[in-house]
Design an enzyme around this catalytic site. Structure first.
Site, mmCIF file in Angstrom:
data_model
loop_
_atom_site.group_PDB
_atom_site.id
_atom_site.type_symbol
_atom_site.label_atom_id
_atom_site.label_comp_id
_atom_site.label_asym_id
_atom_site.label_seq_id
_atom_site.Cartn_x
_atom_site.Cartn_y
_atom_site.Cartn_z
ATOM 1 N N PHE A 106 0.732 -1.309 -0.014
ATOM 2 C CA PHE A 106 -0.059 -0.052 -0.009
ATOM 3 C C PHE A 106 0.766 1.165 -0.106
ATOM 4 O O PHE A 106 0.386 2.339 -0.354
ATOM 5 C CB PHE A 106 -1.024 0.031 1.187
ATOM 6 C CG PHE A 106 -0.375 0.301 2.408
ATOM 7 C CD1 PHE A 106 0.170 1.657 2.848
ATOM 8 C CD2 PHE A 106 0.007 -0.720 3.474
ATOM 9 C CE1 PHE A 106 0.645 2.011 4.147
ATOM 10 C CE2 PHE A 106 0.808 -0.190 4.633
ATOM 11 C CZ PHE A 106 1.060 1.208 4.920
ATOM 12 N N LYS A 159 -1.251 -6.949 -9.387
ATOM 13 C CA LYS A 159 -2.224 -7.007 -8.218
ATOM 14 C C LYS A 159 -1.666 -5.956 -7.148
ATOM 15 O O LYS A 159 -0.927 -6.445 -6.124
ATOM 16 C CB LYS A 159 -2.153 -8.776 -7.628
ATOM 17 C CG LYS A 159 -3.438 -9.100 -6.944
ATOM 18 C CD LYS A 159 -3.788 -8.247 -5.884
ATOM 19 C CE LYS A 159 -3.108 -8.365 -4.735
ATOM 20 N NZ LYS A 159 -3.447 -7.338 -3.654
ATOM 21 N N CYS A 181 9.616 1.393 3.366
ATOM 22 C CA CYS A 181 10.409 0.407 3.578
ATOM 23 C C CYS A 181 11.658 0.836 3.765
ATOM 24 O O CYS A 181 12.369 -0.066 4.592
ATOM 25 C CB CYS A 181 10.456 -0.522 2.452
ATOM 26 S SG CYS A 181 11.053 0.136 1.159
ATOM 27 N N GLU A 225 8.880 -4.647 12.888
ATOM 28 C CA GLU A 225 8.579 -3.678 12.183
ATOM 29 C C GLU A 225 7.418 -2.944 12.348
ATOM 30 O O GLU A 225 6.312 -3.436 12.317
ATOM 31 C CB GLU A 225 8.478 -4.073 10.715
ATOM 32 C CG GLU A 225 8.584 -2.980 9.616
ATOM 33 C CD GLU A 225 8.384 -3.487 8.107
ATOM 34 O OE1 GLU A 225 7.580 -4.259 8.046
ATOM 35 O OE2 GLU A 225 8.702 -2.571 7.502
HETATM 36 P P1 NAD Z 1 1.280 -6.630 3.083
HETATM 37 O O1 NAD Z 1 2.193 -7.618 3.119
HETATM 38 O O2 NAD Z 1 0.196 -6.773 3.847
HETATM 39 O O3 NAD Z 1 0.658 -6.660 1.644
HETATM 40 C C1 NAD Z 1 1.399 -6.743 0.301
HETATM 41 C C2 NAD Z 1 0.625 -7.205 -0.894
HETATM 42 O O4 NAD Z 1 0.274 -8.721 -0.427
HETATM 43 C C3 NAD Z 1 -0.708 -6.737 -1.006
HETATM 44 O O5 NAD Z 1 -0.897 -6.542 -2.332
HETATM 45 C C4 NAD Z 1 -1.760 -7.576 -0.170
HETATM 46 O O6 NAD Z 1 -2.867 -7.563 -1.051
HETATM 47 C C5 NAD Z 1 -1.114 -8.904 -0.388
HETATM 48 N N1 NAD Z 1 -1.316 -9.883 0.645
HETATM 49 C C6 NAD Z 1 -1.446 -9.298 2.051
HETATM 50 N N2 NAD Z 1 -1.681 -10.309 3.081
HETATM 51 C C7 NAD Z 1 -1.453 -11.434 2.056
HETATM 52 C C8 NAD Z 1 -1.597 -13.013 2.315
HETATM 53 N N3 NAD Z 1 -1.721 -13.411 3.609
HETATM 54 N N4 NAD Z 1 -1.457 -13.735 1.544
HETATM 55 C C9 NAD Z 1 -1.073 -13.425 0.146
HETATM 56 N N5 NAD Z 1 -0.921 -12.157 -0.346
HETATM 57 C C10 NAD Z 1 -1.327 -11.165 0.844
HETATM 58 O O7 NAD Z 1 2.005 -5.267 3.017
HETATM 59 P P2 NAD Z 1 1.586 -3.968 2.948
HETATM 60 O O8 NAD Z 1 0.940 -3.679 4.378
HETATM 61 O O9 NAD Z 1 0.646 -3.647 1.845
HETATM 62 O O10 NAD Z 1 2.724 -2.953 2.914
HETATM 63 C C11 NAD Z 1 3.710 -2.720 4.018
HETATM 64 C C12 NAD Z 1 4.860 -3.563 4.010
HETATM 65 O O11 NAD Z 1 5.628 -3.773 2.816
HETATM 66 C C13 NAD Z 1 5.862 -3.398 4.936
HETATM 67 O O12 NAD Z 1 6.339 -4.576 5.578
HETATM 68 C C14 NAD Z 1 7.096 -2.782 4.343
HETATM 69 O O13 NAD Z 1 8.363 -2.859 4.857
HETATM 70 C C15 NAD Z 1 7.052 -3.584 3.183
HETATM 71 N N6 NAD Z 1 7.616 -3.014 1.833
HETATM 72 C C16 NAD Z 1 8.795 -3.360 1.630
HETATM 73 C C17 NAD Z 1 9.664 -2.814 0.578
HETATM 74 C C18 NAD Z 1 10.819 -3.288 0.047
HETATM 75 O O14 NAD Z 1 11.451 -2.755 -0.788
HETATM 76 N N7 NAD Z 1 11.422 -4.414 0.561
HETATM 77 C C19 NAD Z 1 8.902 -1.688 -0.038
HETATM 78 C C20 NAD Z 1 7.649 -1.247 0.085
HETATM 79 C C21 NAD Z 1 6.923 -1.669 1.404
#
Ligand code: NAD
Length: 502
Positions: free
Chosen positions: A154, A178, A286, A387
């Site tokens: 997000f 997605k 992140c 985190e």
């Molecule tokens: P999230 O893991 O909750 O969701 C990421 C994606 O996975 C979304 O599209 C979501 O719909 C999907 N998703 C969520 N739960 C799922 C599940 N149980 N099974 C399958 N798919 C699922 O992450 P978020 O809350 O959207 O974003 C924040 C996180 O992203 C933080 O941990 C942040 O550090 C990380 N992030 C990492 C980077 C990087 O480059 N390493 C960059 C941006 C964000």
């Protein structure tokens, strides 16, 4: 099911908006007001199958389109992104909450990846060695994989998708995005701009959804590769599921980024840099700095300056020009972050600045939390280990640079880090020994430019290759090594013995 009369967002399949096959929908909120502003379709396996088949059908023609022609379409897309940058940033700010200037900057960083991808004819040249044997030449070809998938978080509704699909498309793949179901609108606008740029139908598709959509994508037999960015538990799930289904996978996870501050650092500059890195985008980056590691006597003056700057920050709606920090993305997430602040107090850390009491006038239902700073944080505390992904900065005090490096290297994450120092020797020692993928030297958020690759180490990345830059090109292509002999065949060397061409 949404009960409010708001715009309904559908999928994007075959170059147009596609009504969902299933009934599931989700409300999309404006975090500054708490109001429901749209509703988004949540795909099931049937929607996913439809999108994958559209991408699969578009692949042969797109693969056969020359890299130069693909690059020309991407060049037009880049121009459209620039023309619509403010509009895209406004969508980001409205659904995510971050301030408009920051949202614009994030779109800009995405545009830079498109600029990189416009170099497709050069990037896909491969290697060539003439005369590896008598009359024999050897060369490599970088060929596309087929249908590639991007699953994004997000916190960067434009930039993180742009890390992926421009490079995938430049390499001749077709793509299914997605996006995060919390921020669905920006990617739909980018799909329209791709169509306007001349991208053939079916080359780029979007399915909205949650775990159900993701899980269907991970195991679909026609999907060749999965790029994921999100939290570590989901990254691990995506990596193991998709890899065991035979896909190529890069899964970027969460982070706990440390900045080490040496006594010889320029303190005012460092405090400004840390304030931006800890509280910019309400800590929902992140690459945000969530731990300041103060070495020796720098701790007291550093904490005093940080506290002063944090208290002065203007928190408000992202779309209001004077706001420096916006709300968190959802009520549930705000409450989770606030819970960590309660935990920090209970575990004995010193609460220097408490953001829990913040009130933003006229926005009682917004998901706001003020900047928060803890001092004397230790490794066993949840505010250090986990985190938090919010505006919470923990200060850990250590005696030496080596102690600081040891702390970083014991941490489960390894996304980004920084050192603030006036000493080249300290900077070099840090850079050499720290086990983290991206390192800043007097740079708080060392996000690599598009022509380098972005990725962390340890639990911040599952897979082998980072995103964009040349690693992105290698991720979205497979190498074919060709050994060629023209025009005559030397019959004497054809036999049962392993040939030695030279
Ligand atoms: P999230 O893991 O909750 O969701 C990421 C994606 O996975 C979304 O599209 C979501 O719909 C999907 N998703 C969520 N739960 C799922 C599940 N149980 N099974 C399958 N798919 C699922 O992450 P978020 O809350 O959207 O974003 C924040 C996180 O992203 C933080 O941990 C942040 O550090 C990380 N992030 C990492 C980077 C990087 O480059 N390493 C960059 C941006 C964000």
């Amino acid at each position: 099911m949404s009960t409010t009369a708001v715009a309904a967002i559908s999928h994007w399949i075959g170059g147009r908006s596609a009504e969902p096959l299933g009934p599931r929908r989700l409300d999309v909120t404006n975090p500054a007001t708490g109001a429901v502003i749209r509703s988004v379709a949540l795909a099931g396996a049937e929607d996913v199958d439809r999108a994958v088949k559209a991408a699969h059908a578009a692949f042969p023609d797109w693969q056969a389109t020359t890299p130069l022609r693909r690059a020309r379409i991407l060049t037009r897309f880049r121009e459209l992104l620039e023309r619509h940058q403010l509009e895209l940033a406004t969508l980001v700010s409205e659904e995510h909450g971050k301030v408009l200037a920051d949202a614009k900057g994030s779109v800009q960083r995405g545009i830079e990846v498109v600029e990189f991808a416009c170099g497709a004819p050069h990037l896909l040249k491969g290697e060539h060695a003439g005369g590896v044997g008598r009359d024999v030449d050897a060369y490599s070809r970088l060929q596309p994989l087929g249908v590639c998938v991007g699953i994004t978080p997000f916190n960067f509704p434009a930039m993180v998708p742009l890390w992926m699909f421009p490079v995938a498309l430049a390499c001749g793949n077709t793509f299914i995005l997605k996006p995060s179901e919390k921020v669905p609108s920006t990617s739909m606008r980018m799909a329209e701009l791709l169509r306007e740029a001349g991208l053939p139908d079916g080359v780029f598709n979007i399915v909205h959804g949650d775990k159900e959509a993701v899980d269907a994508l991970l195991v679909h037999p026609l999907v060749r590769a999965v790029s994921f960015v999100g939290s570590t538990p989901v990254a691990r799930h995506v990596y193991t599921t998709a890899a065991s289904a035979g896909k190529r996978v890069q899964a970027l996870g969460g982070a706990k980024n440390h900045a080490v501050i040496m006594a010889d650092a320029d303190l005012e500059f460092t405090a400004d840099a840390l304030t931006g890195a800890a509280f910019g985008s309400a800590g929902e980056r992140c690459m945000a700095i969530s731990v300041a590691v103060a070495v020796g006597e720098v701790a007291d003056p550093l904490v005093a300056r940080l506290a002063e700057k944090a208290r002065a920050l203007k928190v408000g709606p992202g779309t209001v020009a004077t706001s420096e920090m916006g709300p968190l993305v959802s009520r549930a997430h705000r409450d989770r972050v606030r819970g960590y602040v309660d935990d920090g107090v209970a575990s004995g850390a010193t609460l220097v600045v408490d953001g829990r009491g913040l009130v933003v006038a006229g926005h009682d239902s917004g998901f706001f939390l003020g900047p928060t700073i803890f001092d004397h944080v230790t490794e066993d505390m949840s505010i250090y280990r986990d985190e938090i992904f919010g505006p919470v900065l923990s200060v850990v005090r250590v005696a030496s640079l080596d102690e600081a490096i040891g702390l970083l290297n014991r941490n489960a994450y390894g996304n980004g880090c920084a050192i603030f120092t006036g000493s080249g020797a300290s900077a070099r020692r840090f850079e050499e020994h720290v086990e983290v993928g991206m390192v800043g030297i007097n740079v708080p958020i060392p996000v690599p430019m598009a022509f380098f690759s972005f990725g962390g180490w340890k639990q911040s990345l599952f897979g082998d290759l980072h995103v964009h830059g040349m690693e992105g090109v290698y991720f979205y292509t497979r190498t074919k090594a060709v050994t060629s002999r023209w025009p005559h065949v030397d019959r004497a060397s054809s036999g049962l013995v392993m040939p030695t061409l030279a």
